[in-house]
Design a protein around this motif. Structure first.
Motif, PDB file in Angstrom:
ATOM      1  N   ARG A  53       1.048  -1.675   0.491  1.00 22.72           N
ATOM      2  CA  ARG A  53       0.401   0.156   0.044  1.00 22.72           C
ATOM      3  C   ARG A  53       0.931   1.050   0.022  1.00 22.72           C
ATOM      4  N   ASP A  54       1.131   1.590   1.048  1.00 21.62           N
ATOM      5  CA  ASP A  54       1.647   3.594   0.766  1.00 21.62           C
ATOM      6  C   ASP A  54       3.154   3.228   1.712  1.00 21.62           C
ATOM      7  N   ALA A  55       3.411   2.237   2.089  1.00 20.26           N
ATOM      8  CA  ALA A  55       4.754   1.250   2.099  1.00 20.26           C
ATOM      9  C   ALA A  55       6.045   1.547   1.395  1.00 20.26           C
ATOM     10  N   LYS A  56       7.211   1.959   1.107  1.00 21.54           N
ATOM     11  CA  LYS A  56       7.785   2.382  -0.155  1.00 21.54           C
ATOM     12  C   LYS A  56       8.136   1.435  -1.028  1.00 21.54           C
ATOM     13  N   PRO A  57       8.127   1.101  -1.735  1.00 16.81           N
ATOM     14  CA  PRO A  57       8.862  -0.450  -2.389  1.00 16.81           C
ATOM     15  C   PRO A  57      10.244  -0.535  -2.776  1.00 16.81           C
ATOM     16  N   MET A  58      11.284  -0.939  -3.353  1.00 18.53           N
ATOM     17  CA  MET A  58      12.200  -1.755  -3.881  1.00 18.53           C
ATOM     18  C   MET A  58      12.024  -1.136  -5.111  1.00 18.53           C
ATOM     19  N   ARG A  59      13.249  -0.466  -5.338  1.00 16.26           N
ATOM     20  CA  ARG A  59      13.497   0.088  -6.652  1.00 16.26           C
ATOM     21  C   ARG A  59      13.596  -1.109  -8.259  1.00 16.26           C
TER      22      ARG A  59
END
Length: 219
Positions: free
Chosen positions: A161-167
């Motif tokens: 959801r709003d968490a930062k993903p990996m590149r």
């Protein structure tokens, strides 16, 4: 195309519970749509009096107003009627995919359709049935890898959801490790069509992510 057909009532679909596929799910879909107040291209309001001003062009050619599509859908179920439902669905059938909130796109992408209903829909519209329709079709490992990758990415989006993903590069590497028949080009296309816009911003920093969505490795 399928989303527009869902809103028009031409294709019956479920929001996730197969037992409800035969019921009209559009009213429920509107309730979910209303939970996201910041759709980029549409706004859901209680009544016409609550709608933002439409675009007006002045004599000098300047424009002012709100360009978003207006969907009238009151929270009070007692004030709803068939005409409101019909108009709201007609308006939604005219909006573009990019007009929806990213999280609502995920929900729409998981609409379930019965095989018989989809076949009848294709015949009524004059569309060819997809290649996988024939029961004796030969398995396509590359196509299956794309399906598996798409499902995996969707699960990642739902869980993070709003968490930062990996590149993106890290996701590509992990996907190609898990789905050995997936090409880099195929992954890039799936990425563009599946993940929300906030994941596509250049230089997005890595952050916490759940491993629960990881698919089993392909041998």
């Amino acid at each position: 195309m399928l989303v527009q057909s869902f809103w028009r009532g031409e294709l019956v679909a479920s929001l996730g519970n197969p037992a409800t596929i035969k019921a009209d799910q559009r009213e429920l879909a509107l309730d979910v749509l209303k939970q996201f107040p910041d759709h980029p291209g549409l706004v859901v309001v209680e009544s016409q009096s609550k709608a933002p001003p439409a675009i007006i062009v002045d004599d000098d050619g300047s424009e002012w107003g709100d360009p978003r599509a207006v969907i009238i859908w009151p929270a009070d179920t007692k004030t709803r009627n068939g005409s409101l439902l019909k108009q709201a669905c007609e308006n939604l059938a005219a909006v573009d995919w990019c007009d929806y909130h990213d999280d609502f796109k995920v929900m729409l992408s998981e609409l379930l359709v019965l095989r018989a209903d989809f076949q009848a829909f294709c015949r009524a519209k004059g569309y060819r049935l997809p290649a996988f329709w024939s029961g004796d079709a030969k398995p396509n490992v590359a196509a299956q890898a794309k399906i598996d990758c798409r499902n995996w990415l969707r699960q990642e989006v739902r869980q993070l959801r709003d968490a930062k993903p990996m590149r993106k590069a890290a996701y590509r590497a992990e996907a190609r490790e898990q789905f050995r028949d997936l090409t880099a080009r195929a992954f890039d296309k799936i990425w563009e069509a599946t993940v929300p816009d906030r994941w596509k911003r250049p230089g997005a920093p890595p952050g916490p992510r759940s491993k629960a969505g990881s698919a089993p490795r392909k041998s």
